[in-house]
Design a protein around this motif. Structure first.
Motif, PDB file in Angstrom:
ATOM      1  N   PRO A 268       6.982 -30.331  -3.040  1.00 28.49           N
ATOM      2  CA  PRO A 268       8.214 -29.880  -2.393  1.00 28.49           C
ATOM      3  C   PRO A 268       8.372 -28.361  -2.443  1.00 28.49           C
ATOM      4  CG  PRO A 268       8.647 -31.772  -3.808  1.00 28.49           C
ATOM      5  CD  PRO A 268       7.231 -31.346  -4.069  1.00 28.49           C
ATOM      6  N   GLU A 269       8.835 -27.792  -1.359  1.00 31.82           N
ATOM      7  CA  GLU A 269       8.981 -26.343  -1.265  1.00 31.82           C
ATOM      8  C   GLU A 269       9.883 -25.789  -2.353  1.00 31.82           C
ATOM      9  OE1 GLU A 269      10.781 -22.956   1.799  1.00 31.82           O
ATOM     10  OE2 GLU A 269      10.672 -25.066   2.411  1.00 31.82           O
ATOM     11  N   GLU A 270      10.905 -26.546  -2.738  1.00 28.09           N
ATOM     12  CA  GLU A 270      11.873 -26.031  -3.707  1.00 28.09           C
ATOM     13  C   GLU A 270      11.271 -25.798  -5.087  1.00 28.09           C
ATOM     14  OE1 GLU A 270      12.658 -30.551  -3.329  1.00 28.09           O
ATOM     15  OE2 GLU A 270      12.212 -28.855  -1.984  1.00 28.09           O
ATOM     16  N   VAL A 271      10.125 -26.411  -5.380  1.00 26.45           N
ATOM     17  CA  VAL A 271       9.485 -26.169  -6.678  1.00 26.45           C
ATOM     18  C   VAL A 271       9.113 -24.702  -6.813  1.00 26.45           C
ATOM     19  CG1 VAL A 271       7.490 -26.713  -8.140  1.00 26.45           C
ATOM     20  CG2 VAL A 271       8.631 -28.529  -6.845  1.00 26.45           C
ATOM     21  N   GLY A 272       8.697 -24.091  -5.716  1.00 25.01           N
ATOM     22  CA  GLY A 272       8.310 -22.685  -5.733  1.00 25.01           C
ATOM     23  C   GLY A 272       9.473 -21.730  -5.909  1.00 25.01           C
ATOM     24  N   HIS A 273      10.705 -22.248  -5.863  1.00 28.61           N
ATOM     25  CA  HIS A 273      11.866 -21.403  -6.086  1.00 28.61           C
ATOM     26  C   HIS A 273      12.201 -21.308  -7.579  1.00 28.61           C
ATOM     27  CE1 HIS A 273      13.340 -22.571  -1.780  1.00 28.61           C
ATOM     28  NE2 HIS A 273      12.269 -21.805  -1.763  1.00 28.61           N
ATOM     29  N   GLY A 274      11.541 -22.118  -8.410  1.00 25.64           N
ATOM     30  CA  GLY A 274      11.868 -22.160  -9.824  1.00 25.64           C
ATOM     31  C   GLY A 274      11.334 -21.017 -10.672  1.00 25.64           C
ATOM     32  N   PRO A 275      10.166 -20.469 -10.367  1.00 22.90           N
ATOM     33  CA  PRO A 275       9.644 -19.384 -11.211  1.00 22.90           C
ATOM     34  C   PRO A 275      10.536 -18.148 -11.148  1.00 22.90           C
ATOM     35  CG  PRO A 275       7.934 -20.276  -9.778  1.00 22.90           C
ATOM     36  CD  PRO A 275       9.229 -20.831  -9.299  1.00 22.90           C
ATOM     37  N   SER A 276      10.468 -17.335 -12.177  1.00 25.69           N
ATOM     38  CA  SER A 276      11.156 -16.057 -12.200  1.00 25.69           C
ATOM     39  C   SER A 276      10.345 -15.018 -11.431  1.00 25.69           C
ATOM     40  CB  SER A 276      11.341 -15.598 -13.653  1.00 25.69           C
ATOM     41  OG  SER A 276      11.565 -14.208 -13.738  1.00 25.69           O
ATOM     42  N   HIS A 277      10.984 -14.295 -10.533  1.00 34.67           N
ATOM     43  CA  HIS A 277      10.288 -13.223  -9.815  1.00 34.67           C
ATOM     44  C   HIS A 277       9.805 -12.152 -10.791  1.00 34.67           C
ATOM     45  CE1 HIS A 277       9.183 -10.296  -6.881  1.00 34.67           C
ATOM     46  NE2 HIS A 277      10.216  -9.496  -7.108  1.00 34.67           N
ATOM     47  N   VAL A 278      10.643 -11.797 -11.758  1.00 34.27           N
ATOM     48  CA  VAL A 278      10.216 -10.837 -12.770  1.00 34.27           C
ATOM     49  C   VAL A 278       9.056 -11.413 -13.581  1.00 34.27           C
ATOM     50  CG1 VAL A 278      10.935  -9.501 -14.794  1.00 34.27           C
ATOM     51  CG2 VAL A 278      12.500  -9.779 -12.866  1.00 34.27           C
ATOM     52  N   GLY A 279       9.102 -12.709 -13.835  1.00 37.00           N
ATOM     53  CA  GLY A 279       7.993 -13.356 -14.521  1.00 37.00           C
ATOM     54  C   GLY A 279       6.699 -13.254 -13.733  1.00 37.00           C
ATOM     55  N   VAL A 280       6.770 -13.487 -12.428  1.00 36.90           N
ATOM     56  CA  VAL A 280       5.579 -13.374 -11.575  1.00 36.90           C
ATOM     57  C   VAL A 280       5.013 -11.959 -11.649  1.00 36.90           C
ATOM     58  CG1 VAL A 280       4.765 -13.405  -9.190  1.00 36.90           C
ATOM     59  CG2 VAL A 280       6.239 -15.253 -10.027  1.00 36.90           C
ATOM     60  N   LEU A 281       5.885 -10.960 -11.606  1.00 34.66           N
ATOM     61  CA  LEU A 281       5.426  -9.579 -11.701  1.00 34.66           C
ATOM     62  C   LEU A 281       4.766  -9.312 -13.048  1.00 34.66           C
ATOM     63  CD1 LEU A 281       8.535  -7.767 -10.161  1.00 34.66           C
ATOM     64  CD2 LEU A 281       6.356  -8.255  -9.026  1.00 34.66           C
ATOM     65  N   ALA A 282       5.340  -9.841 -14.122  1.00 35.49           N
ATOM     66  CA  ALA A 282       4.787  -9.640 -15.467  1.00 35.49           C
ATOM     67  C   ALA A 282       3.423 -10.297 -15.598  1.00 35.49           C
ATOM     68  CB  ALA A 282       5.747 -10.181 -16.516  1.00 35.49           C
ATOM     69  N   HIS A 283       3.295 -11.530 -15.129  1.00 35.33           N
ATOM     70  CA  HIS A 283       2.026 -12.248 -15.227  1.00 35.33           C
ATOM     71  C   HIS A 283       0.943 -11.576 -14.386  1.00 35.33           C
ATOM     72  CE1 HIS A 283       3.371 -16.247 -17.104  1.00 35.33           C
ATOM     73  NE2 HIS A 283       4.428 -15.446 -17.137  1.00 35.33           N
ATOM     74  N   THR A 284       1.339 -11.100 -13.215  1.00 37.51           N
ATOM     75  CA  THR A 284       0.381 -10.416 -12.345  1.00 37.51           C
ATOM     76  C   THR A 284      -0.146  -9.156 -13.015  1.00 37.51           C
ATOM     77  OG1 THR A 284       1.534 -11.282 -10.398  1.00 37.51           O
ATOM     78  CG2 THR A 284       0.058  -9.401 -10.060  1.00 37.51           C
ATOM     79  N   ALA A 285       0.762  -8.391 -13.627  1.00 37.27           N
ATOM     80  CA  ALA A 285       0.347  -7.173 -14.320  1.00 37.27           C
ATOM     81  C   ALA A 285      -0.555  -7.484 -15.498  1.00 37.27           C
ATOM     82  CB  ALA A 285       1.584  -6.398 -14.791  1.00 37.27           C
ATOM     83  N   ALA A 286      -0.242  -8.551 -16.231  1.00 35.35           N
ATOM     84  CA  ALA A 286      -1.074  -8.925 -17.379  1.00 35.35           C
ATOM     85  C   ALA A 286      -2.498  -9.220 -16.947  1.00 35.35           C
ATOM     86  CB  ALA A 286      -0.462 -10.134 -18.081  1.00 35.35           C
ATOM     87  N   LEU A 287      -2.650 -10.024 -15.908  1.00 31.46           N
ATOM     88  CA  LEU A 287      -3.980 -10.432 -15.465  1.00 31.46           C
ATOM     89  C   LEU A 287      -4.765  -9.280 -14.848  1.00 31.46           C
ATOM     90  CD1 LEU A 287      -2.887 -13.824 -13.907  1.00 31.46           C
ATOM     91  CD2 LEU A 287      -4.545 -13.591 -15.772  1.00 31.46           C
ATOM     92  N   SER A 288      -4.080  -8.401 -14.138  1.00 30.45           N
ATOM     93  CA  SER A 288      -4.794  -7.352 -13.411  1.00 30.45           C
ATOM     94  C   SER A 288      -4.998  -6.087 -14.227  1.00 30.45           C
ATOM     95  CB  SER A 288      -4.048  -7.023 -12.110  1.00 30.45           C
ATOM     96  OG  SER A 288      -2.721  -6.598 -12.388  1.00 30.45           O
ATOM     97  N   GLU A 289      -4.096  -5.821 -15.194  1.00 30.34           N
ATOM     98  CA  GLU A 289      -4.175  -4.553 -15.930  1.00 30.34           C
ATOM     99  C   GLU A 289      -4.200  -4.723 -17.445  1.00 30.34           C
ATOM    100  OE1 GLU A 289      -1.366  -1.515 -14.369  1.00 30.34           O
ATOM    101  OE2 GLU A 289      -0.672  -3.159 -13.072  1.00 30.34           O
ATOM    102  N   GLY A 290      -4.083  -5.939 -17.932  1.00 33.42           N
ATOM    103  CA  GLY A 290      -3.916  -6.147 -19.368  1.00 33.42           C
ATOM    104  C   GLY A 290      -5.128  -6.673 -20.108  1.00 33.42           C
ATOM    105  N   THR A 291      -6.330  -6.506 -19.546  1.00 36.76           N
ATOM    106  CA  THR A 291      -7.502  -7.090 -20.207  1.00 36.76           C
ATOM    107  C   THR A 291      -7.901  -6.336 -21.473  1.00 36.76           C
ATOM    108  OG1 THR A 291      -8.935  -5.858 -18.694  1.00 36.76           O
ATOM    109  CG2 THR A 291      -8.439  -8.143 -18.118  1.00 36.76           C
ATOM    110  N   ALA A 292      -7.674  -5.026 -21.531  1.00 34.84           N
ATOM    111  CA  ALA A 292      -8.003  -4.287 -22.755  1.00 34.84           C
ATOM    112  C   ALA A 292      -7.126  -4.750 -23.904  1.00 34.84           C
ATOM    113  CB  ALA A 292      -7.849  -2.781 -22.523  1.00 34.84           C
ATOM    114  N   TRP A 293      -5.847  -4.950 -23.615  1.00 38.18           N
ATOM    115  CA  TRP A 293      -4.931  -5.479 -24.630  1.00 38.18           C
ATOM    116  C   TRP A 293      -5.379  -6.878 -25.080  1.00 38.18           C
ATOM    117  CZ3 TRP A 293      -1.814  -9.704 -25.337  1.00 38.18           C
ATOM    118  CH2 TRP A 293      -0.781  -9.613 -26.277  1.00 38.18           C
TER     119      TRP A 293
END
Length: 393
Positions: A268-293
């Motif tokens: 259902p489309e509404e499932v995709g409304h549940g994540p936090s937008h700030v959370g998505v930004l944080a996870h994206t940054a972790a995966l793309s820029e956080g490998t040294a950490w």
């Protein structure tokens, strides 16, 4: 598939960054469930500061007021790039992904797509306790295929469980924990291919919880389930949550194999409304820029596994411990201590150290505890000393 070796850590060990006094200022579950005299080594939260790229991404969003609804595929693209570099897996197709609120809620949605009420869901106990609760809440029934004495998947037992699961003519799924929580076991490519072959033979759909994948030790050789032959109709849930300590910033990805794309499209489309937008930004940054950490963290966790082995040998030689190839969790066999089925209760009452009770993990959990070793060496040392004092009273 060839995995790429981990980079040499370029940052200091984040497990050494925070004092106990600073940690006690936190208001999350780990630090507020028990009284202040209890040392918490239980729930899966790490005692680390956030990686700087994550802090920058979240701070930037708050400064801009960028706190609306999630959009786009940046998270999925970051995970695909991370998977290609880290595990040598180039099969994560962004078009076969969907954002979900978190891994367990994603698991629920995937199980809804491939099973119906009354159908069986196979699990491998001892295993993450919410598996039992979420499956029961969905009106599905648990079919157990316990791990072997070596802590690994027992394929003969798994085949028997598959056979029982489909015996009534209904559909069935296998909720696979990979890497495994609580043992830290990293399933091999051969084991996963055998699971896929059995699942195909019996018509069982595999849903893989791979939340701990970024936490595979440098020699852990993690293999994504969807990367093995025969797993084309599998479904996977991944997240940066555990690897970068982002449980409070909700966001995860559901990933479909090529033959499961139509299933994922029915979510259902509404499932995709549940994540936090700030959370998505944080996870994206972790995966793309956080490998040294992450690499610095992994080195610190490896040190802590060695430290825990030495501490147990010195203070609690009767406790069995087999260091896992992933996660920051230690599965401890305390049966020789004579503390009953729930040693965690004794350690909490007598030693004022909180651990996760083994019985909560199902079959094979009695007499065990799960210890969270993602903390400083000083806190880990004090925790084991408290356990030792509690065990001799």
């Amino acid at each position: 598939m060839t995995s790429i070796p981990h980079e040499t850590p370029g940052e200091p060990n984040p497990l050494n960054a925070l004092t106990l006094d600073l940690l006690r200022r936190r208001t999350s579950m780990k630090w507020r469930t028990h009284p202040s005299d209890v040392l918490p080594l239980w729930v899966a939260e790490m005692d680390v500061p956030l990686a700087e790229p994550v802090v920058r991404a979240v701070t930037r969003a708050l400064t801009l007021g960028d706190t609306g609804y999630p959009s786009g595929t940046a998270y999925a693209r970051a995970l695909a790039e991370f998977a290609a570099k880290r595990w040598g897996w180039d099969g994560l197709a962004v078009e076969r992904t969907a954002i979900v609120p978190d891994v367990m809620l994603g698991v629920v949605e995937m199980l809804k797509l491939v099973t119906a009420p009354g159908d069986a869901v196979v699990v491998n106990p001892p295993v993450y306790p919410p598996f039992f609760a979420f499956v029961a809440h969905m009106d599905r029934r648990i079919a157990e295929a316990p791990l072997g004495a070596d802590g690994r998947l027992d394929l003969d037992v798994l085949e028997q469980a598959y056979r029982r699961a489909v015996a009534g003519g209904g559909r069935a799924a296998h909720l696979l924990c990979s890497p495994h929580n609580p043992t830290g076991t990293v399933h091999t490519a051969r084991e996963l291919a055998a699971v896929a072959a059995l699942a195909d033979r019996y018509g069982v759909r595999v849903v893989a919880d791979e939340i701990h994948a970024p936490l595979a030790a440098p020699d852990g050789d993690f293999v994504p389930y969807l990367a093995v032959p025969g797993a084309q109709n599998g479904l996977s849930l991944m997240s940066a949550s555990k690897g970068w300590n982002l449980a409070g910033l909700k966001a995860a990805l559901a990933i479909a194999g090529p033959d499961a794309a139509a299933d994922l499209a029915r979510m259902p489309e509404e499932v995709g409304h549940g994540p936090s937008h700030v959370g998505v930004l944080a996870h994206t940054a972790a995966l793309s820029e956080g490998t040294a950490w992450l690499d610095a963290l992994l080195a610190g966790l490896d040190d802590n596994r060695r430290l825990l082995t030495a501490l147990l040998a010195e203070h609690l030689p009767g406790v069995g411990y087999r260091p896992g190839g992933a996660t920051y969790l230690a599965w401890l066999d305390c049966r020789a201590l004579g503390l009953g089925d729930d040693p965690a209760a004794v350690f909490l009452e007598r030693g004022r150290v909180a651990l996760s009770p083994g019985p909560d993990f199902g079959t094979g959990g009695a007499g065990h505890v799960r210890l969270n070793l993602a903390t400083s060496p000083e806190i880990l040392t004090e925790g084991v000393r408290r356990m030792a004092r509690a065990a001799v009273r």
